[in-house]
Write a protein that holds these residues in place. Structure first.
Motif, PDB file in Angstrom:
ATOM      1  N   TYR A   1      36.444  43.142  43.462  1.00  0.00           N
ATOM      2  CA  TYR A   1      36.847  43.987  44.595  1.00  0.00           C
ATOM      3  C   TYR A   1      36.867  45.454  44.187  1.00  0.00           C
ATOM      4  O   TYR A   1      36.319  46.320  44.888  1.00  0.00           O
ATOM      5  N   ARG A   2      37.452  45.748  43.034  1.00  0.00           N
ATOM      6  CA  ARG A   2      37.478  47.124  42.542  1.00  0.00           C
ATOM      7  C   ARG A   2      36.051  47.640  42.311  1.00  0.00           C
ATOM      8  O   ARG A   2      35.710  48.779  42.629  1.00  0.00           O
TER       9      ARG A   2
ATOM     10  N   HIS B   1      46.621  43.857  39.842  1.00  0.00           N
ATOM     11  CA  HIS B   1      45.948  45.069  40.303  1.00  0.00           C
ATOM     12  C   HIS B   1      46.277  46.257  39.400  1.00  0.00           C
ATOM     13  O   HIS B   1      45.413  47.091  39.102  1.00  0.00           O
TER      14      HIS B   1
ATOM     15  N   THR C   1      41.551  34.689  40.434  1.00  0.00           N
ATOM     16  CA  THR C   1      42.164  35.857  41.070  1.00  0.00           C
ATOM     17  C   THR C   1      41.819  37.129  40.311  1.00  0.00           C
ATOM     18  O   THR C   1      41.457  38.149  40.910  1.00  0.00           O
TER      19      THR C   1
ATOM     20  N   ILE D   1      39.727  40.269  41.863  1.00  0.00           N
ATOM     21  CA  ILE D   1      40.250  41.637  41.941  1.00  0.00           C
ATOM     22  C   ILE D   1      39.329  42.600  41.202  1.00  0.00           C
ATOM     23  O   ILE D   1      39.068  43.723  41.659  1.00  0.00           O
TER      24      ILE D   1
ATOM     25  N   ILE E   1      50.072  39.268  42.017  1.00  0.00           N
ATOM     26  CA  ILE E   1      48.805  39.878  42.402  1.00  0.00           C
ATOM     27  C   ILE E   1      48.887  41.395  42.285  1.00  0.00           C
ATOM     28  O   ILE E   1      47.950  42.053  41.800  1.00  0.00           O
TER      29      ILE E   1
ATOM     30  N   PRO F   1      40.045  43.137  50.616  1.00  0.00           N
ATOM     31  CA  PRO F   1      40.978  42.806  49.544  1.00  0.00           C
ATOM     32  C   PRO F   1      41.294  41.320  49.520  1.00  0.00           C
ATOM     33  O   PRO F   1      41.137  40.612  50.514  1.00  0.00           O
ATOM     34  N   TYR F   2      41.780  40.880  48.380  1.00  0.00           N
ATOM     35  CA  TYR F   2      42.220  39.487  48.224  1.00  0.00           C
ATOM     36  C   TYR F   2      43.382  39.200  49.162  1.00  0.00           C
ATOM     37  O   TYR F   2      44.314  39.980  49.268  1.00  0.00           O
TER      38      TYR F   2
END
Length: 276
Positions: free
Chosen positions: A62-63, A17, A55, A59, A13, A114-115
Motif C-alpha cells: 500500500y505504501r 504502519h 498484513t 501495508i 495495524i 488502505p487495509y
C-alpha cells in the motif's frame, strides 16, 4: 467484546504502519495487542482472515503504491525504500497483492485502498461448552516442523506406552503455533497421552503438565482437515461474542477415537481453550 478485539487488532495495524522498519515479531505484536503470546496469532488471523505476515506485506505494498503514483523515483528506489532487495522481488510481491505489475499500476495512476479489517468466509457455528477441568498429566513425544508429520511422534508415543504396559488413555495433541503465522521449520507440537500420577516417564517420552481450570471446549466431529475452521471460529466469532479472557497456557486437542479404525466423518475431537 468484538469491539475490544477489533481495537486490539487496529492498534497492531497502526503500530505496523508506524514501525515497518522495526521489530514486527509475533512476540512484539502480542505486547502491542496486550494479549497472550500463546493465543495472539490465532486471534489475529481469526478476526482479520489473514496472517500477520500478509498484513505487513499488504501495508508495504500500500505504501509502495502511493509512492508509485506520487513519486518520480525509479522502481528500484521504491523497492528498496519499502523493504524489497530488488526490483524483481518487489514486482513479484506487488503483483501477488494487486494482480498488476508496479509499472502498470504507475501508468494507471491510482493507489491501493488502505487495509480494512474484516474477515469474509464461512459463517459455520460449532458446539462450544465451558468446563472446569482437572490438571492433566501427560507423557509426550515432541515434534518440530510440519504438523502433518506428527503422526510419527504419535506412533512412537503409543508403541512406547503399550510396550511399558501403560493403561489405555486419551490421546492429546498440543500445537503451539498457527501454521499461517509461523514458518514450518519453527512449528512445535507434542503427541501425548494422559498417564496416572506416579507413572514413570523416561525417554523417548517426556513429562508435560496441562493446567487445570476454566476451559472453553469446542466439540468437533469430522476429518482433521476441518480443524482449522473450528479454531478460527473458536478464536474469532465465539471469543468475541462470549467476552472471555485467555490464560497464558496452550490450547490442546483431545481425540476420542482414531483414524486407524474410524471413518473420517466420524472422528471426534475436543479443542480446549484455557479461559482466564
Amino acid at each position: 467484546m468484538r469491539q475490544s478485539y477489533e481495537k486490539r487488532v487496529l492498534r497492531v495495524i497502526a503500530y505496523i504502519h508506524d514501525h515497518l522498519d522495526g521489530d514486527l515479531s509475533l512476540d512484539r505484536l502480542a505486547d502491542v495487542a496486550a494479549m497472550s503470546r500463546f493465543h495472539w496469532h490465532r486471534v489475529y488471523t481469526a478476526v482479520t482472515g489473514e496472517s500477520l505476515a500478509q498484513t505487513v506485506r499488504r501495508i508495504r505494498i500500500y505504501r509502495a503504491s502511493i509512492a508509485l503514483v506520487q513519486s518520480p523515483a525509479s522502481l528500484e528506489e521504491i523497492a528498496a525504500l519499502h523493504g524489497y532487495p530488488s526490483k524483481a522481488s518487489f514486482s513479484r510481491a506487488f503483483k501477488a497483492v494487486t494482480g498488476s505489475t508496479p509499472a502498470a499500476y504507475r501508468q494507471a495512476g491510482r493507489a491501493l485502498t488502505p487495509y480494512v479489517i474484516g474477515k469474509t468466509g464461512s459463517n459455520k457455528m460449532y458446539d462450544v461448552t465451558t468446563e472446569h477441568a482437572a490438571p492433566r498429566h501427560l507423557a509426550v513425544v515432541p515434534h518440530k516442523g510440519d504438523y502433518m508429520k506428527i503422526s510419527a511422534a504419535f506412533e512412537t508415543m503409543a508403541m512406547t506406552m503399550a510396550a511399558r504396559g501403560a493403561p489405555t488413555a486419551a490421546m492429546v495433541g498440543i500445537f503451539l503455533h498457527d501454521t499461517r503465522n509461523t514458518p514450518v521449520e519453527d512449528l512445535r507440537s507434542f503427541a501425548g497421552a494422559e498417564v496416572p500420577e506416579g507413572f514413570a516417564i523416561t525417554a523417548p517420552l517426556e513429562p508435560m503438565e496441562l493446567a487445570g481450570g476454566a476451559y472453553a471446549v469446542l466439540h468437533f466431529k469430522g476429518p482433521y482437515v476441518g480443524l482449522q475452521a473450528a479454531y478460527d471460529y473458536l478464536f474469532g466469532a465465539w471469543l468475541e461474542a462470549i467476552g472471555a479472557t485467555l490464560r497464558e497456557e496452550p490450547c490442546f486437542e483431545v481425540y476420542h477415537n482414531s483414524p486407524a479404525d474410524t471413518a473420517p466423518d466420524d472422528l471426534s475431537t475436543d479443542i480446549y481453550l484455557p479461559l482466564g
